[in-house]
Design an enzyme around this catalytic site. Structure first.
Site, short mmCIF file in Angstrom:
data_model
loop_
_atom_site.label_atom_id
_atom_site.label_comp_id
_atom_site.label_asym_id
_atom_site.label_seq_id
_atom_site.Cartn_x
_atom_site.Cartn_y
_atom_site.Cartn_z
N GLY A 128 31.55 10.76 -26.64
CA GLY A 128 32.70 10.52 -27.51
C GLY A 128 32.80 9.06 -27.89
CB ALA A 129 30.24 6.50 -28.20
CB ILE A 143 38.80 4.83 -24.76
CG1 ILE A 143 40.33 4.66 -24.86
CG2 ILE A 143 38.29 4.24 -23.45
CD1 ILE A 143 41.11 5.51 -23.85
N GLY A 144 36.00 5.35 -26.29
CA GLY A 144 34.55 5.52 -26.16
C GLY A 144 33.78 4.52 -26.99
CE1 TYR A 153 44.10 14.78 -22.32
CE2 TYR A 153 46.12 13.88 -21.37
CZ TYR A 153 44.83 13.70 -21.85
OH TYR A 153 44.26 12.44 -21.84
N1 LIG Z 1 44.52 7.38 -25.38
C1 LIG Z 1 45.15 7.43 -24.21
O1 LIG Z 1 46.30 6.98 -24.06
C2 LIG Z 1 44.45 8.03 -23.01
C3 LIG Z 1 45.12 7.97 -21.78
C4 LIG Z 1 44.50 8.51 -20.65
C5 LIG Z 1 43.25 9.08 -20.78
N2 LIG Z 1 42.63 9.13 -21.99
C6 LIG Z 1 41.29 9.76 -22.06
O2 LIG Z 1 40.41 8.86 -22.70
C7 LIG Z 1 39.31 9.59 -23.24
C8 LIG Z 1 39.02 9.07 -24.65
O3 LIG Z 1 40.11 9.43 -25.49
P1 LIG Z 1 40.68 8.51 -26.66
O4 LIG Z 1 42.07 8.15 -26.29
O5 LIG Z 1 39.72 7.47 -27.03
O6 LIG Z 1 40.81 9.63 -27.82
P2 LIG Z 1 40.14 9.82 -29.23
O7 LIG Z 1 40.32 8.60 -30.07
O8 LIG Z 1 40.70 11.12 -29.74
O9 LIG Z 1 38.58 9.99 -28.89
C9 LIG Z 1 38.15 11.13 -28.21
C10 LIG Z 1 36.63 11.23 -28.31
O10 LIG Z 1 36.23 12.47 -27.71
C11 LIG Z 1 35.45 13.18 -28.66
N3 LIG Z 1 35.53 14.63 -28.56
C12 LIG Z 1 36.60 15.42 -28.74
N4 LIG Z 1 36.23 16.70 -28.68
C13 LIG Z 1 34.89 16.71 -28.45
C14 LIG Z 1 33.92 17.72 -28.32
N5 LIG Z 1 34.22 19.02 -28.46
N6 LIG Z 1 32.64 17.36 -28.09
C15 LIG Z 1 32.29 16.06 -28.00
N7 LIG Z 1 33.15 15.06 -28.14
C16 LIG Z 1 34.45 15.38 -28.37
C17 LIG Z 1 36.01 12.74 -30.01
O11 LIG Z 1 35.13 13.10 -31.05
P3 LIG Z 1 35.75 13.49 -32.51
O12 LIG Z 1 36.23 12.20 -33.10
O13 LIG Z 1 34.61 14.12 -33.21
O14 LIG Z 1 36.87 14.43 -32.26
C18 LIG Z 1 36.13 11.26 -29.77
O15 LIG Z 1 34.89 10.65 -29.87
C19 LIG Z 1 39.70 11.06 -23.18
O16 LIG Z 1 39.03 11.68 -22.10
C20 LIG Z 1 41.20 11.02 -22.90
O17 LIG Z 1 41.66 12.16 -22.20
C21 LIG Z 1 43.19 8.61 -23.11
#
Ligand SMILES: NC(=O)c1ccc[n+]([C@@H]2O[C@H](COP(=O)([O-])OP(=O)(O)OC[C@H]3O[C@@H](n4cnc5c(N)ncnc54)[C@H](OP(=O)(O)O)[C@@H]3O)[C@@H](O)[C@H]2O)c1
Length: 300
Positions: free
Chosen positions: A14-15, A19-20, A170
């Protein structure tokens, strides 16, 4: 691909955003050969171009859709062919269903399938290569939101067919990340591979904004949007994705964490888990059930 890879190899799922993307950038900056995954090739290529421009380093892109076991198996086969070593695996990709219940290709509820079962299968497929690369590190991006499932996982209805609440599914998936960490860390003890879980904190990203491609598979309409909005309205100001990536980058690289394993980090500090999340019997139960579910869909 020639790889001529002499650098340490770090896979970041998910880069393409959030965050990725910042984690991939940070690891590239530290001299790692980053394998960035994305499920949309165009958005993946844009992200890789941005990381390469900002770091001056080469970054590889390999497609991965964690909602499809076939895609996970293709990804693992490609990685095993191209990279003789895997030093770091960051399970970052994840979703918050945003009020919509939908299912992965194998019929698993999306948060459970993408956030837990996909990484579970992927780790199993790469495990021997990671162990052979030791010292190596596996980390999974969990969330402090795990606490919103105070009773842990609903083992009677893991796919939430009976009862679907966005925050609950979630939170359960993020508890599953912690259970996965407990068991994998114990299984890999003594191999030189560490396994940790991390809560990045509250970060401004696209999390919780369902993607169009996912909505096409939505099979139920939310009943709990109002409740979810109330929780979200009470959150503090989010930090930037660059700050949100600091814990993952730290866990992947910090010399002082080289042997730390089986720990849940709140940002960069080890944190105490709730008794339910610390329960090793429940963690083992999820592991056994995950093995059973994966075995229902063997490679063909
Ligand atoms: N943001 C926060 O406040 C927060 C807090 C605690 C934990 N987290 C965790 O941090 C991690 C990163 O999330 P983020 O906040 O950066 O969210 P984000 O901006 O929505 O990014 C999520 C990433 O995961 C990918 N992804 C989603 N569904 C997928 C699938 N079916 N196969 C492969 N990749 C997939 C997305 O790809 P697409 O763009 O193609 O959908 C995107 O690259 C997650 O595990 C989340 O639970 C986030």
């Amino acid at each position: 691909m020639d790889n001529g890879v002499t650098q340490p190899v770090a896979i970041v799922t998910g880069a393409n955003t959030g965050i990725g993307l910042e984690t991939a950038l940070g690891l590239a900056e530290q001299g790692m050969r980053v394998v960035a995954t994305a499920r949309d090739p165009r958005r993946g290529a844009e992200a890789v171009a941005e990381i390469e421009r900002r770091t001056g380093r080469t970054v590889d892109l390999v497609p991965l859709d964690l909602a499809s076991f076939a895609s996970i198996r293709r990804f693992a086969a490609t990685v095993l062919e191209r990279y003789p070593r895997i030093d770091v695996l960051v399970h970052n990709a994840g979703l918050a269903p945003g009020g919509h219940r939908w299912e992965t290709a194998e019929g698993f509820e999306a948060a459970f399938g993408v956030n837990h079962l996909g990484p579970f299968l992927l780790t199993g497929l790469l495990r021997d290569r990671i162990v052979a690369s030791a010292p190596a590190r596996i980390m999974i991006v969990s969330s402090g939101a795990y606490r919103m499932a105070p009773d842990g996982l609903c083992f009677d209805d893991l796919q939430h067919r009976e009862n679907f609440h966005t925050l609950q599914v979630y939170a359960e998936s993020k508890t599953a990340n912690i259970y996965f960490t407990h068991i994998l860390a114990r299984q890999l003890a003594g191999t030189g591979v560490t396994v940790n879980a991390v809560n990045p904190g509250y970060v401004a990203t696209q999390l919780g904004q369902p993607r169009e491609a996912d909505l096409a598979h939505a099979v139920a309409v939310p009943r709990d949007n109002a409740a979810s909005s109330a929780v979200l309205a009470n959150l503090p100001e989010p930090m930037t994705a660059a700050r949100g990536a600091i814990p993952s980058i730290t866990l992947a690289t910090a010399a002082e964490l080289a042997t730390t394993t089986g720990v849940y980090f709140d940002r960069t500090r080890p944190a105490t888990l709730t008794p339910v999340a610390a329960d090793l019997d429940l963690a083992q139960r999820l592991w056994d059930e995950s093995e059973r579910l994966v075995a229902l869909h063997p490679a063909h």
